[in-house]
Design an enzyme around this catalytic site. Structure first.
Site, PDB file in Angstrom:
ATOM      1  CB  CYS A 114      28.515  34.397  35.688  1.00 62.40           C
ATOM      2  SG  CYS A 114      29.729  34.831  34.450  1.00 62.40           S
ATOM      3  CG  HIS A 254      30.024  31.117  37.977  1.00 63.59           C
ATOM      4  ND1 HIS A 254      29.771  30.597  36.718  1.00 63.59           N
ATOM      5  CD2 HIS A 254      30.801  32.221  37.796  1.00 63.59           C
ATOM      6  CE1 HIS A 254      30.381  31.361  35.817  1.00 63.59           C
ATOM      7  NE2 HIS A 254      31.006  32.340  36.441  1.00 63.59           N
ATOM      8  CG  ASN A 283      33.150  31.850  33.363  1.00 61.62           C
ATOM      9  OD1 ASN A 283      31.954  31.595  33.216  1.00 61.62           O
ATOM     10  ND2 ASN A 283      33.586  32.936  33.981  1.00 61.62           N
TER      11      ASN A 283
HETATM   12  O1  UT7 Z   1      32.519  34.742  35.753  1.00 62.00           O
HETATM   13  C1  UT7 Z   1      32.390  36.034  36.249  1.00 62.00           C
HETATM   14  C2  UT7 Z   1      33.275  36.265  37.379  1.00 62.00           C
HETATM   15  N1  UT7 Z   1      34.667  36.174  36.975  1.00 62.00           N
HETATM   16  C3  UT7 Z   1      35.548  35.671  37.820  1.00 62.00           C
HETATM   17  O2  UT7 Z   1      35.164  35.204  38.863  1.00 62.00           O
HETATM   18  C4  UT7 Z   1      37.009  35.750  37.461  1.00 62.00           C
HETATM   19  C5  UT7 Z   1      37.780  36.309  38.655  1.00 62.00           C
HETATM   20  N2  UT7 Z   1      39.211  36.499  38.418  1.00 62.00           N
HETATM   21  C6  UT7 Z   1      40.068  35.490  38.235  1.00 62.00           C
HETATM   22  O3  UT7 Z   1      39.691  34.344  38.123  1.00 62.00           O
HETATM   23  C7  UT7 Z   1      41.556  35.803  38.236  1.00 62.00           C
HETATM   24  O4  UT7 Z   1      41.760  37.092  38.755  1.00 62.00           O
HETATM   25  C8  UT7 Z   1      42.222  35.685  36.836  1.00 62.00           C
HETATM   26  C9  UT7 Z   1      42.255  34.224  36.408  1.00 62.00           C
HETATM   27  C10 UT7 Z   1      41.472  36.508  35.826  1.00 62.00           C
HETATM   28  C11 UT7 Z   1      43.661  36.172  36.910  1.00 62.00           C
HETATM   29  O5  UT7 Z   1      44.382  35.440  37.900  1.00 62.00           O
HETATM   30  P1  UT7 Z   1      45.217  36.211  39.027  1.00 62.00           P
HETATM   31  O6  UT7 Z   1      45.850  35.181  39.838  1.00 62.00           O
HETATM   32  O7  UT7 Z   1      44.279  37.180  39.710  1.00 62.00           O
HETATM   33  O8  UT7 Z   1      46.301  36.941  38.155  1.00 62.00           O
HETATM   34  P2  UT7 Z   1      46.668  38.496  38.147  1.00 62.00           P
HETATM   35  O9  UT7 Z   1      45.683  39.259  37.340  1.00 62.00           O
HETATM   36  O10 UT7 Z   1      46.957  38.959  39.540  1.00 62.00           O
HETATM   37  O11 UT7 Z   1      48.050  38.462  37.377  1.00 62.00           O
HETATM   38  C12 UT7 Z   1      49.206  37.838  37.970  1.00 62.00           C
HETATM   39  C13 UT7 Z   1      50.299  37.799  36.920  1.00 62.00           C
HETATM   40  C14 UT7 Z   1      50.495  39.135  36.205  1.00 62.00           C
HETATM   41  O12 UT7 Z   1      51.883  39.276  35.913  1.00 62.00           O
HETATM   42  P3  UT7 Z   1      52.841  40.193  36.848  1.00 62.00           P
HETATM   43  O13 UT7 Z   1      52.228  41.565  36.785  1.00 62.00           O
HETATM   44  O14 UT7 Z   1      52.736  39.585  38.220  1.00 62.00           O
HETATM   45  O15 UT7 Z   1      54.155  40.058  36.201  1.00 62.00           O
HETATM   46  C15 UT7 Z   1      49.745  38.960  34.915  1.00 62.00           C
HETATM   47  O16 UT7 Z   1      50.247  39.758  33.880  1.00 62.00           O
HETATM   48  O17 UT7 Z   1      49.923  36.854  35.909  1.00 62.00           O
HETATM   49  C16 UT7 Z   1      50.014  37.501  34.623  1.00 62.00           C
HETATM   50  N3  UT7 Z   1      49.041  36.875  33.755  1.00 62.00           N
HETATM   51  C17 UT7 Z   1      49.322  35.805  33.000  1.00 62.00           C
HETATM   52  N4  UT7 Z   1      50.453  35.098  32.846  1.00 62.00           N
HETATM   53  C18 UT7 Z   1      50.402  34.046  31.989  1.00 62.00           C
HETATM   54  C19 UT7 Z   1      47.745  37.227  33.563  1.00 62.00           C
HETATM   55  N5  UT7 Z   1      47.186  36.391  32.669  1.00 62.00           N
HETATM   56  C20 UT7 Z   1      48.152  35.521  32.302  1.00 62.00           C
HETATM   57  C21 UT7 Z   1      48.167  34.405  31.429  1.00 62.00           C
HETATM   58  N6  UT7 Z   1      49.313  33.717  31.312  1.00 62.00           N
HETATM   59  N7  UT7 Z   1      47.083  34.013  30.729  1.00 62.00           N
END
Ligand code: UT7
Length: 333
Positions: A114, A254, A283
């Site tokens: 990225c 980004h 992205n």
């Molecule tokens: O481009 C290269 C660099 N990449 C990035 O910069 C991406 C960096 N990461 C992120 O943008 C975020 O971490 C994500 C968008 C990938 C995830 O968001 P988050 O707020 O960090 O979510 P999380 O992984 O902490 O998950 C929170 C909850 C979980 O459920 P529980 O365990 O709290 O019950 C996940 O299972 O959200 C759940 N979850 C979803 N729920 C509905 C994860 N993905 C989804 C989804 N829909 N698509």
């Protein structure tokens, strides 16, 4: 001698994947994706027709040559920043140069995930600073949907396809790529990578069955590093160039997550000066910053101080201080 951007274009495939359509594929919701990531839809390159990143790159470069009135034979170099070339070899750059008639150009792919565009921008600027090259094209983009697992709700809403392209030329004016700070921390490898398909684990039935040919990401870990590293790099570039917040026209981060974009802007004290297009594009990896610049070209003026900042797999990241070189016109497709 400075290196300036003298034209910008982009290409986004026609097909669009909406959050509503993703709701049918995995257990997710429009509300979750919009509030946690800030994406509503993303463009997707058609599958099954042999189209890859070079197709989008060709479209972007064709438009760039027309827009800037450039004879392809005058192009000295074409660098393609991508992590998803059509094939392991040859390079996407060689395919794009062939398709667009850039027969006199040195070409190579630059593989920095990225952060590919800012790495390629600094690389191209250094070629121009030697005085030996007069017209270089940086084309940057990815077909991330070709390596996205549409059974994994934690990654499949994030990614889209697209390519941006810029023409770069030398200038004696105090414009263009003024400063660049590019960094690497290879300890990030295990948190964001594609487990199979490379020389470590070539394709086998087992790697396919184990979904090893898709993006793996530890989202929370990557999130924290992205905010920290993009903010630190941008602050360092701002500081060493003696820029006050009021001197900055726009930051162009980004486009991975709206919350990362907002946190980075907050740390720089420029919340109201951020160029964003994540909502309708997602992205697009190396395509992210040039596509955002292209879609916001009409807001850019000669002499504007821009801070471009990116973060990607590796980890690789950095910030570029770019002085925009011309008054922008509305983007055309
Ligand atoms: O481009 C290269 C660099 N990449 C990035 O910069 C991406 C960096 N990461 C992120 O943008 C975020 O971490 C994500 C968008 C990938 C995830 O968001 P988050 O707020 O960090 O979510 P999380 O992984 O902490 O998950 C929170 C909850 C979980 O459920 P529980 O365990 O709290 O019950 C996940 O299972 O959200 C759940 N979850 C979803 N729920 C509905 C994860 N993905 C989804 C989804 N829909 N698509």
């Amino acid at each position: 001698m400075n290196a300036v951007i003298t034209g910008i274009t982009g290409y986004l495939p026609e097909d669009v994947l909406t959050n509503a359509e993703l709701e049918k594929l995995v257990d997710t919701s429009d509300e979750w994706i919009l509030s946690r990531v800030g994406i509503s839809e993303r463009h997707v390159l058609k599958k099954g027709q042999g189209l890859g990143t070079s197709y989008m790159g060709t479209k972007a470069v064709e438009a760039l040559l027309v827009k800037t009135g450039t004879d392809p034979l005058e192009v000295d170099g074409l660098i393609c920043a991508t992590t998803t070339p059509d094939y392991y070899f040859p390079t996407a750059a060689s395919m794009i140069a062939y398709n667009t008639g850039c027969k006199n150009a040195l070409t190579f792919d630059l593989h920095c995930a990225c952060a590919g565009f800012i790495y390629a921008l600094e690389t191209a600027a250094n070629y121009l600073r030697t005085g030996r090259y007069k017209k270089l094209i940086v084309v940057a983009g990815d077909t991330l949907t070709s390596i996205t697992d549409y059974t994994d709700r934690s990654t499949c809403p994030l990614f889209g396809d697209g390519c941006g392209a810029v023409l770069m030329e030398p200038s004696e004016e105090e414009l263009g790529v003024i400063d660049a700070l590019l960094r690497t921390d290879g300890s990030g490898m295990e948190h964001l990578y594609m487990k199979g398909g490379g020389s470590a684990y070539g394709a086998t039935h087992e790697t396919v069955d184990k979904h090893m040919h898709y993006i793996y990401q530890d989202g929370q870990y990557v999130f924290k590093r992205a905010v920290t590293y993009m903010a630190e790099a941008s602050l360092e570039v701002v500081k060493r160039n003696h820029l006050a917040p009021e001197d900055i026209a726009w930051i162009v981060p980004h486009q991975a997550n709206m919350r990362i974009i907002e946190a980075t802007a907050r740390r720089l004290g420029v919340e109201d000066k951020v160029l964003v297009n994540i909502r309708n594009v997602g992205n697009t990896s190396a395509g992210s910053i040039p596509l955002c610049l292209w879609q916001n070209e009409y807001r850019l003026h000669k002499g504007d101080n821009l801070i471009l900042t990116a973060f990607g797999a590796g980890f690789v990241w950095g910030a570029v201080y770019l002085k925009w070189a011309y008054d922008g016109k509305p983007a055309t497709t």
